[in-house]
Enzyme design. Sequence first.
Site, PDB file in Angstrom:
ATOM      1  N   HIS A   1     -11.290  -3.028   2.564  1.00 32.48           N
ATOM      2  CA  HIS A   1     -11.123  -2.715   3.990  1.00 32.48           C
ATOM      3  C   HIS A   1     -11.833  -1.430   4.398  1.00 32.48           C
ATOM      4  CE1 HIS A   1      -8.313  -0.133   1.981  1.00 32.48           C
ATOM      5  NE2 HIS A   1      -8.101   0.536   3.095  1.00 32.48           N
ATOM      6  N   ASP A   2     -12.248  -0.629   3.432  1.00 29.51           N
ATOM      7  CA  ASP A   2     -12.922   0.641   3.717  1.00 29.51           C
ATOM      8  C   ASP A   2     -14.434   0.560   3.535  1.00 29.51           C
ATOM      9  OD1 ASP A   2     -10.856   2.299   4.529  1.00 29.51           O
ATOM     10  OD2 ASP A   2     -10.344   2.906   2.490  1.00 29.51           O
TER      11      ASP A   2
ATOM     12  N   ASP B   1      -2.983   4.851  -2.238  1.00 35.36           N
ATOM     13  CA  ASP B   1      -4.026   5.325  -1.342  1.00 35.36           C
ATOM     14  C   ASP B   1      -4.338   6.803  -1.532  1.00 35.36           C
ATOM     15  OD1 ASP B   1      -5.623   4.930   1.248  1.00 35.36           O
ATOM     16  OD2 ASP B   1      -4.277   6.567   1.813  1.00 35.36           O
TER      17      ASP B   1
ATOM     18  N   GLU C   1      -6.442   4.402  -5.928  1.00 32.61           N
ATOM     19  CA  GLU C   1      -7.707   4.711  -5.261  1.00 32.61           C
ATOM     20  C   GLU C   1      -8.109   6.104  -5.730  1.00 32.61           C
ATOM     21  OE1 GLU C   1      -9.634   4.686  -0.778  1.00 32.61           O
ATOM     22  OE2 GLU C   1      -7.659   5.591  -1.060  1.00 32.61           O
TER      23      GLU C   1
ATOM     24  N   ASP D   1       0.866  -1.183   0.000  1.00 29.71           N
ATOM     25  CA  ASP D   1       0.000   0.000   0.000  1.00 29.71           C
ATOM     26  C   ASP D   1       0.899   1.229   0.000  1.00 29.71           C
ATOM     27  OD1 ASP D   1      -2.474   1.398   0.226  1.00 29.71           O
ATOM     28  OD2 ASP D   1      -3.237  -0.239   1.461  1.00 29.71           O
TER      29      ASP D   1
END
Length: 555
Positions: free
Chosen positions: A328-329, A199, A256, A98
């Site tokens: 995960h979000d 991210d 993202e 990440d």
Amino acid sequence: MNKQWWHDKVAYQIYPKSFCDTNGDGIGDLRGVISKLDYLKELGIDIIWLSPIYQSPFADQGYDISDYYKIDPRFGTMEDLTELIAEAKKRNLSILLDLVVNHCSDEHEWFQKALKDPEGEYGKYFYIRKGRDGKEPTNIRSYFGGSAWERIGDTNLYYLHLFHKKQPDLNWENPVVRGAIYDMINWWLEKGIAGFRIDAIMNIKKALPFHDYAPDRDDGLADCRLMLKENEGVMDFLKEMRDATFKKYNAFTVGEVFNEKKEELNDFIGEDGCFSSIFDFSQTVFGASEKGWYDNQPVTPDDYRKCCFDSQKRAEGIGFLSNIIENHDEPRGVSRYIPEGECSDAAKKMLATLYFLLKGIPFLYQGQEIGMENVPFDSIDQFDDVSTLEEYRVARRNGLSQEQAFEAVKRYSRDNARVPFQWDDSENAGFTKGTPWLMVSPDYQTIHLQRQSADPDSVFSYYKKLIALRKAEEYKDTFVYGQFTPAFEEKERVMAYYRTGNNQRILVIGNFKMAEQEIELDKPYKNILLHNYHTAGGNGTRLLLKGYEVLVLEF
């Protein structure tokens, strides 16, 4: 389209903290990931994305990085990661890390030096501004609620944090900062990782100079996304980063990226785009309210279909999106997109098929392959996630009772996806011999991998078949590169599309309701390639689809 090594791959996201704990401290670790590589290979995975494992105080679950060059001791050591990369390569598995470079932790050396001398060299690594009449420089609200400006001690200086106050935003306008970030990226690529999930990257460009916006809530603040809509020039930063790092290593990168404009898509994922791919978030943002989670509108099956189809049309001829139903979000996809009261193994298999065979890179999130569902939380005290707790406060401030606010946030909480992976029906679902950092979902005794591995009709067994079908030599080119064409859009709660390749036409069709539906095909199909029931209804050109039945048909 020039073929790339990652086009035909299947990716899997691991949230290391909740995947597999080998030392009994209640937190998943890198040795746990190593121990499950053969499992992932059996499932059919090619690319593994690890959520952050860097040194961090964990104000936002590792997305607040205090040292980009160190592994947090909770997860293990650099030697463990080196072993993981090597063991993955033996199995033809690629590791993604990440990449979190919009912000760092307030405990990072750079920020600590900035605090000592805000006007000095390291102060310029961040956005530090003077307050106005004893108040914040502007009225921007952070993603996690409250002002995006935090005061530095008893001075009149404030630093910007679009996320948690322990996550100061890095100043990408400073070429020294960008250079340091690129050096770090290349250091990791030299270690043998295959690329990055990137991210919150659209936040790196701010609309300068900072100024106020019209307040959109009673707190007098304005959503920080209003500022981001104004910014120009983010692509200059992204292409500079690509050329200085990813391009030299032929790395796979997935961004993202939210709310990109159609005319920008080529710059993101075209032949010369800054990333290999970006996630399709059209379904996850659908129905979201500026007021907060309590005002969100649920996604209906027809809404879901439209979101997917619009994204497919948008990307056609440009590049590859990365397709998800959860991460995960987000809450669990089967609890979000299957209407309440209708979730079943058949429905889970249908949803899996419909998203997985779209054009693009399919991503699975840990536990998705066994059909993990939202957690039946019964108290706000069970949540760990900072955004969930803030959204609860927002709902209460807007007049909802404790019970109403709790019901509103538990449906959307990120902790639904962050509870431990359910390996078996032993204590703590086989995740740890210690006390898990976050509660185990009580449904683990019925939904767990051990049971499903032995059941040829399980969700897990179905995912294996689904992945194998996408990779089958006979059909791979059509599923990877074939044209996407919507079908039967006039039918309520039917989601269907064709994937068409050289001399090959495949229909993916699902009945998104519990009642039967009849479909008339334009000609008879040749083969059933995949099916979530044992028998298919109808004959010739007539399909009689049972509730939540899905078929993959070759013509």
